[in-house]
Design a protein around this motif. Structure first.
Motif, PDB file in Angstrom:
ATOM      1  N   LYS A  76     -56.151 -26.720  11.555  1.00 22.08           N
ATOM      2  CA  LYS A  76     -54.541 -26.445  11.112  1.00 22.08           C
ATOM      3  C   LYS A  76     -54.649 -26.454   9.472  1.00 22.08           C
ATOM      4  CE  LYS A  76     -52.345 -25.748  14.953  1.00 22.08           C
ATOM      5  NZ  LYS A  76     -51.658 -24.462  15.183  1.00 22.08           N
ATOM      6  N   GLU A  90     -52.936 -23.368   8.047  1.00 25.97           N
ATOM      7  CA  GLU A  90     -51.524 -23.377   8.447  1.00 25.97           C
ATOM      8  C   GLU A  90     -50.741 -24.051   7.422  1.00 25.97           C
ATOM      9  OE1 GLU A  90     -54.043 -23.280  10.152  1.00 25.97           O
ATOM     10  OE2 GLU A  90     -53.775 -21.965  11.678  1.00 25.97           O
ATOM     11  N   VAL A 130     -47.015 -24.903  13.048  1.00 26.11           N
ATOM     12  CA  VAL A 130     -47.532 -26.378  12.464  1.00 26.11           C
ATOM     13  C   VAL A 130     -46.395 -27.234  12.301  1.00 26.11           C
ATOM     14  CG1 VAL A 130     -47.540 -26.027  10.123  1.00 26.11           C
ATOM     15  CG2 VAL A 130     -49.204 -27.686  10.958  1.00 26.11           C
ATOM     16  N   THR A 177     -47.816 -32.789  10.937  1.00 22.71           N
ATOM     17  CA  THR A 177     -49.235 -32.543  10.692  1.00 22.71           C
ATOM     18  C   THR A 177     -49.383 -32.123   9.160  1.00 22.71           C
ATOM     19  OG1 THR A 177     -49.635 -31.469  12.665  1.00 22.71           O
ATOM     20  CG2 THR A 177     -50.921 -30.791  11.025  1.00 22.71           C
TER      21      THR A 177
END
Length: 251
Positions: free
Chosen positions: A29, A32, A56, A60
């Protein structure tokens, strides 16, 4: 988390790609997260709002930035500065504004932020100028614990002058009007824009003005030529006079 805004540009997508190459997050991720930060920055929006578009979670993004620390914000500010210099290519004289800038962090307190040991914001002082209706970033300084306001202003002015700009007019945000700052600025004979509330003169005036700081002795005060002039302001079809002040060194 609120990210810093960049000067408005016609080609937003091109700027986004350039920023994406600068934010190299490693791990799942990571891309992202970078796209979320850049998108929030370019559109002056929150990470919480933009994260959904990239699949996302805000948490995060929070975790990634906690690991990267202040580098994330500084990369974005540095990119904004480079864009500003391109816009100002060929410009020699500028009006400079020195302000406080806080980037709020809504995650858990992070060590080393701002002027404290840990907290929820990155605190900066910035030097900006206006050109063709755009606010352009020229310099920034991280507010470190123990750093005086004079040291902050000096660092910003030195950065701007080193770029080859001549400062024509300077405005200071609230909190920078101290004797030490004014003493430093006075050696350059800049004209300083000042709210009339700070000098407490609410009429047309052109004469000598002396600071009256209670924290300094009489021989430590600074003398200026003060010019206060009126300007007509129209709001809701009603005309009123507002007063603007300018400080210049008495020589």
């Amino acid at each position: 988390m609120v990210t810093p805004g960049l000067p408005h540009q016609n080609n937003i997508q091109q700027i986004g790609y350039k920023l994406l190459s600068m934010l190299n997050f490693k791990g799942k991720k990571g891309e992202e997260v970078a796209r979320t930060l850049i998108s929030a920055c370019l559109w002056n929006d929150s990470v919480e709002s933009k994260s959904r578009a990239y699949g996302v979670s805000p948490q995060t993004v929070t975790n990634y930035v906690e690991k990267q620390g202040v580098e994330v914000i500084e990369k974005l500010l540095e990119s904004a500065r480079k864009i500003s210099l391109k816009v100002l290519k060929g410009v020699k004289e500028i009006d400079l504004s020195i302000d406080w800038t806080t980037k709020i962090w809504y995650g858990r307190p992070v060590g080393g932020l701002g002027s404290s040991e840990e907290g929820n914001s990155w605190n900066y002082a910035t030097a900006t100028t206006k050109f063709n209706g755009k606010v352009l970033l020229l310099a920034f300084v991280t507010q470190v614990k123990g750093m005086t306001k004079e040291e902050i202003v000096k660092a910003l002015v030195e950065q701007v002058v080193a770029m080859g700009f001549k400062i024509r007019l300077m405005t200071l945000d609230a909190g920078f009007y101290t004797i030490d700052v004014l003493n430093f600025v006075s050696q350059f004979k800049y004209v300083i824009g000042v709210p009339v509330g700070d000098v407490k003169v609410y009429q047309e005036f052109d004469g000598e003005y002396e600071t009256n700081s209670k924290r300094h002795r009489r021989d430590e005060q600074v003398k200026f030529r003060l010019l206060v002039y009126s300007k007509e302001k129209v709001k809701r079809k009603r005309k009123t006079l507002v007063y603007l002040g300018l400080l210049g060194i008495v020589v």
